[in-house]
Design a protein around this motif. Structure first.
Motif, PDB file in Angstrom:
ATOM      1  N   SER A  73       0.808  -1.221   0.000  1.00  0.00           N
ATOM      2  CA  SER A  73       0.000   0.000   0.000  1.00  0.00           C
ATOM      3  C   SER A  73       0.837   1.265   0.000  1.00  0.00           C
ATOM      4  O   SER A  73       0.333   2.344  -0.326  1.00  0.00           O
ATOM      5  CB  SER A  73      -0.922  -0.003   1.224  1.00  0.00           C
ATOM      6  OG  SER A  73      -0.159  -0.066   2.415  1.00  0.00           O
ATOM      7  N   ASN A  90     -10.591  -1.402 -14.488  1.00  0.00           N
ATOM      8  CA  ASN A  90     -11.081  -0.380 -13.561  1.00  0.00           C
ATOM      9  C   ASN A  90     -10.484  -0.570 -12.173  1.00  0.00           C
ATOM     10  O   ASN A  90     -10.360  -1.697 -11.689  1.00  0.00           O
ATOM     11  CB  ASN A  90     -12.609  -0.446 -13.456  1.00  0.00           C
ATOM     12  CG  ASN A  90     -13.292   0.068 -14.705  1.00  0.00           C
ATOM     13  OD1 ASN A  90     -12.803   0.982 -15.366  1.00  0.00           O
ATOM     14  ND2 ASN A  90     -14.430  -0.522 -15.049  1.00  0.00           N
ATOM     15  N   HIS A  91     -10.103   0.545 -11.543  1.00  0.00           N
ATOM     16  CA  HIS A  91      -9.609   0.569 -10.152  1.00  0.00           C
ATOM     17  C   HIS A  91      -8.386  -0.326  -9.945  1.00  0.00           C
ATOM     18  O   HIS A  91      -8.215  -0.903  -8.864  1.00  0.00           O
ATOM     19  CB  HIS A  91     -10.719   0.139  -9.186  1.00  0.00           C
ATOM     20  CG  HIS A  91     -12.023   0.838  -9.417  1.00  0.00           C
ATOM     21  ND1 HIS A  91     -12.210   2.183  -9.195  1.00  0.00           N
ATOM     22  CD2 HIS A  91     -13.216   0.374  -9.888  1.00  0.00           C
ATOM     23  CE1 HIS A  91     -13.452   2.511  -9.483  1.00  0.00           C
ATOM     24  NE2 HIS A  91     -14.092   1.445  -9.910  1.00  0.00           N
ATOM     25  N   LYS A  94      -6.340   1.463  -7.079  1.00  0.00           N
ATOM     26  CA  LYS A  94      -7.132   2.271  -6.145  1.00  0.00           C
ATOM     27  C   LYS A  94      -6.582   2.272  -4.720  1.00  0.00           C
ATOM     28  O   LYS A  94      -6.838   3.199  -3.952  1.00  0.00           O
ATOM     29  CB  LYS A  94      -8.584   1.789  -6.139  1.00  0.00           C
ATOM     30  CG  LYS A  94      -8.773   0.390  -5.592  1.00  0.00           C
ATOM     31  CD  LYS A  94     -10.251   0.028  -5.547  1.00  0.00           C
ATOM     32  CE  LYS A  94     -10.458  -1.368  -4.971  1.00  0.00           C
ATOM     33  NZ  LYS A  94     -11.898  -1.716  -4.889  1.00  0.00           N
ATOM     34  N   GLU A  95      -5.804   1.238  -4.331  1.00  0.00           N
ATOM     35  CA  GLU A  95      -5.262   1.177  -2.972  1.00  0.00           C
ATOM     36  C   GLU A  95      -3.893   1.849  -2.861  1.00  0.00           C
ATOM     37  O   GLU A  95      -3.341   1.949  -1.768  1.00  0.00           O
ATOM     38  CB  GLU A  95      -5.132  -0.287  -2.526  1.00  0.00           C
ATOM     39  CG  GLU A  95      -6.435  -1.082  -2.578  1.00  0.00           C
ATOM     40  CD  GLU A  95      -7.486  -0.557  -1.619  1.00  0.00           C
ATOM     41  OE1 GLU A  95      -7.094   0.077  -0.624  1.00  0.00           O
ATOM     42  OE2 GLU A  95      -8.691  -0.750  -1.877  1.00  0.00           O
ATOM     43  N   ASN A  97      -2.348   4.906  -2.732  1.00  0.00           N
ATOM     44  CA  ASN A  97      -2.569   6.343  -2.558  1.00  0.00           C
ATOM     45  C   ASN A  97      -1.298   7.171  -2.662  1.00  0.00           C
ATOM     46  O   ASN A  97      -1.378   8.404  -2.775  1.00  0.00           O
ATOM     47  CB  ASN A  97      -3.226   6.604  -1.206  1.00  0.00           C
ATOM     48  CG  ASN A  97      -4.579   5.929  -1.088  1.00  0.00           C
ATOM     49  OD1 ASN A  97      -5.331   5.881  -2.046  1.00  0.00           O
ATOM     50  ND2 ASN A  97      -4.882   5.403   0.089  1.00  0.00           N
ATOM     51  N   GLN A 118      -8.487   5.592 -11.499  1.00  0.00           N
ATOM     52  CA  GLN A 118      -9.217   6.184 -10.382  1.00  0.00           C
ATOM     53  C   GLN A 118      -8.525   5.831  -9.080  1.00  0.00           C
ATOM     54  O   GLN A 118      -8.204   4.679  -8.811  1.00  0.00           O
ATOM     55  CB  GLN A 118     -10.654   5.665 -10.370  1.00  0.00           C
ATOM     56  CG  GLN A 118     -11.665   6.744 -10.069  1.00  0.00           C
ATOM     57  CD  GLN A 118     -13.091   6.255 -10.227  1.00  0.00           C
ATOM     58  OE1 GLN A 118     -13.534   5.414  -9.457  1.00  0.00           O
ATOM     59  NE2 GLN A 118     -13.794   6.757 -11.222  1.00  0.00           N
ATOM     60  N   GLY A 119      -8.276   6.824  -8.258  1.00  0.00           N
ATOM     61  CA  GLY A 119      -7.588   6.608  -6.992  1.00  0.00           C
ATOM     62  C   GLY A 119      -6.169   7.123  -6.984  1.00  0.00           C
ATOM     63  O   GLY A 119      -5.582   7.325  -5.922  1.00  0.00           O
ATOM     64  N   VAL A 120      -5.580   7.338  -8.187  1.00  0.00           N
ATOM     65  CA  VAL A 120      -4.198   7.841  -8.251  1.00  0.00           C
ATOM     66  C   VAL A 120      -4.106   9.131  -9.069  1.00  0.00           C
ATOM     67  O   VAL A 120      -3.007   9.580  -9.387  1.00  0.00           O
ATOM     68  CB  VAL A 120      -3.240   6.774  -8.835  1.00  0.00           C
ATOM     69  CG1 VAL A 120      -3.154   5.569  -7.927  1.00  0.00           C
ATOM     70  CG2 VAL A 120      -3.667   6.364 -10.238  1.00  0.00           C
ATOM     71  N   THR A 121      -5.242   9.719  -9.388  1.00  0.00           N
ATOM     72  CA  THR A 121      -5.228  10.916 -10.244  1.00  0.00           C
ATOM     73  C   THR A 121      -4.510  12.084  -9.582  1.00  0.00           C
ATOM     74  O   THR A 121      -3.908  12.920 -10.273  1.00  0.00           O
ATOM     75  CB  THR A 121      -6.668  11.339 -10.594  1.00  0.00           C
ATOM     76  OG1 THR A 121      -7.433  11.458  -9.384  1.00  0.00           O
ATOM     77  CG2 THR A 121      -7.324  10.319 -11.496  1.00  0.00           C
ATOM     78  N   ASP A 122      -4.560  12.157  -8.256  1.00  0.00           N
ATOM     79  CA  ASP A 122      -3.925  13.280  -7.557  1.00  0.00           C
ATOM     80  C   ASP A 122      -2.448  13.041  -7.266  1.00  0.00           C
ATOM     81  O   ASP A 122      -1.657  13.989  -7.217  1.00  0.00           O
ATOM     82  CB  ASP A 122      -4.663  13.567  -6.243  1.00  0.00           C
ATOM     83  CG  ASP A 122      -6.075  14.075  -6.485  1.00  0.00           C
ATOM     84  OD1 ASP A 122      -6.287  14.759  -7.499  1.00  0.00           O
ATOM     85  OD2 ASP A 122      -6.963  13.775  -5.671  1.00  0.00           O
ATOM     86  N   SER A 123      -2.069  11.791  -7.063  1.00  0.00           N
ATOM     87  CA  SER A 123      -0.681  11.499  -6.658  1.00  0.00           C
ATOM     88  C   SER A 123       0.252  11.210  -7.837  1.00  0.00           C
ATOM     89  O   SER A 123       1.448  11.511  -7.777  1.00  0.00           O
ATOM     90  CB  SER A 123      -0.669  10.304  -5.701  1.00  0.00           C
ATOM     91  OG  SER A 123      -1.143   9.128  -6.350  1.00  0.00           O
TER      92      SER A 123
END
Length: 269
Positions: A73, A90-91, A94-95, A97, A118-123
């Motif tokens: 993680s 998909n996803h 997602k885990e 971060n 989805q789930g890593v768009t910011d990082s």
């Protein structure tokens, strides 16, 4: 020799709780060890290293056919280059971060699902999809993705959706000219750099609208032809029925002829 009362009172006493349970410190150590082991477990066939307290996972040339699901993680970089991965589902991440670098180059990827990132768009900071088999992607697949992206050496089909996708992406400047139209809505653009074509003022969405308009016109013309054909058939069919009915009426004896025949019969009698 007997101990006096003072010596007895000075002796350390053990707590009944300590006799029956491990110390709180030991318990916290055990829990920390379990959590740390879970976060740091390395997928089979991969090599994991530590970087600034995070994990770098390298799974290069392992003949992987799909993205591992048991990734730590705290993964900050995931290198999956030179495998046989065919799809980004998909996803898939997602885990993860803390993921900043994702290398999926030199695989057999053909499909990128709508919610693949989805789930890593910011990082995510770097995404490499070079040298795969991607010819199109959903418009929403890269939504809100801020990463620098390498899409070079894929068999892209140049049309309106790809144009709209590229407009929103931060492409790697060193590889941007290697994003080439393998096929296109207009064959004359096949083999040319997508960015160069778009920079020349070509708008693939115009071709899309024109193609749609032509298809609609052809469909409407087909329906109109069918309706006209039916009307002509109906009129001709009714004309034939009317002609047969008229001939039938003509074949019936007239009233004057019937009167003449009746007189003739009366004379004879």
């Amino acid at each position: 020799m007997l101990m006096n009362m003072q010596e007895v009172s000075d002796m350390p006493r053990k707590s009944p709780t300590c006799d029956r349970f491990p110390s709180l410190k030991a318990l916290w150590g055990l829990l920390f060890g379990i959590v740390f082991a879970s976060a740091s477990a390395c997928p089979t066939g991969c090599h994991c290293t530590e970087k600034s307290g995070m994990t770098v996972v390298q799974c290069m040339s392992q003949n992987l056919e799909k993205i591992p699901s048991d990734l730590p993680s705290d993964t900050v970089a995931l290198i999956l280059t030179s495998n046989r991965i065919t799809k980004i589902p998909n996803h898939a991440f997602k885990e993860l971060n803390y993921l900043q670098e994702l290398d999926l180059s030199n695989n057999d990827i053909e499909t990128v699902d709508v919610a693949a990132f989805q789930g890593v768009t910011d990082s995510l900071l770097v995404l490499d999809l070079a040298n795969n088999r991607i010819h199109s992607v959903p418009k929403e697949a890269f939504d809100r993705l801020k990463a620098k992206i390498n899409l070079s050496n894929n068999p892209w089909h140049c049309e309106c959706v790809l144009q709209e996708v590229l407009r929103e992406l931060r492409l790697d400047p060193e590889s941007v000219n290697d994003v080439v139209c393998h096929t296109a809505v207009q064959e004359e653009y096949a083999g040319r750099s997508v960015i160069q074509v778009l920079d020349s003022g070509i708008n693939f969405c115009n071709f899309h609208h024109k193609t749609t308009d032509v298809a609609m016109f052809v469909t409407m013309f087909g329906w109109f032809t069918m309706v006209i054909g039916y009307v002509i058939y109906y009129v001709r069919h009714n004309q034939e029925d009317a002609r047969r009915h008229l001939e039938y009426l003509k074949s019936l004896p007239s009233s004057s002829q019937m009167t003449k025949d009746f007189d003739t019969i009366s004379t004879v009698l």
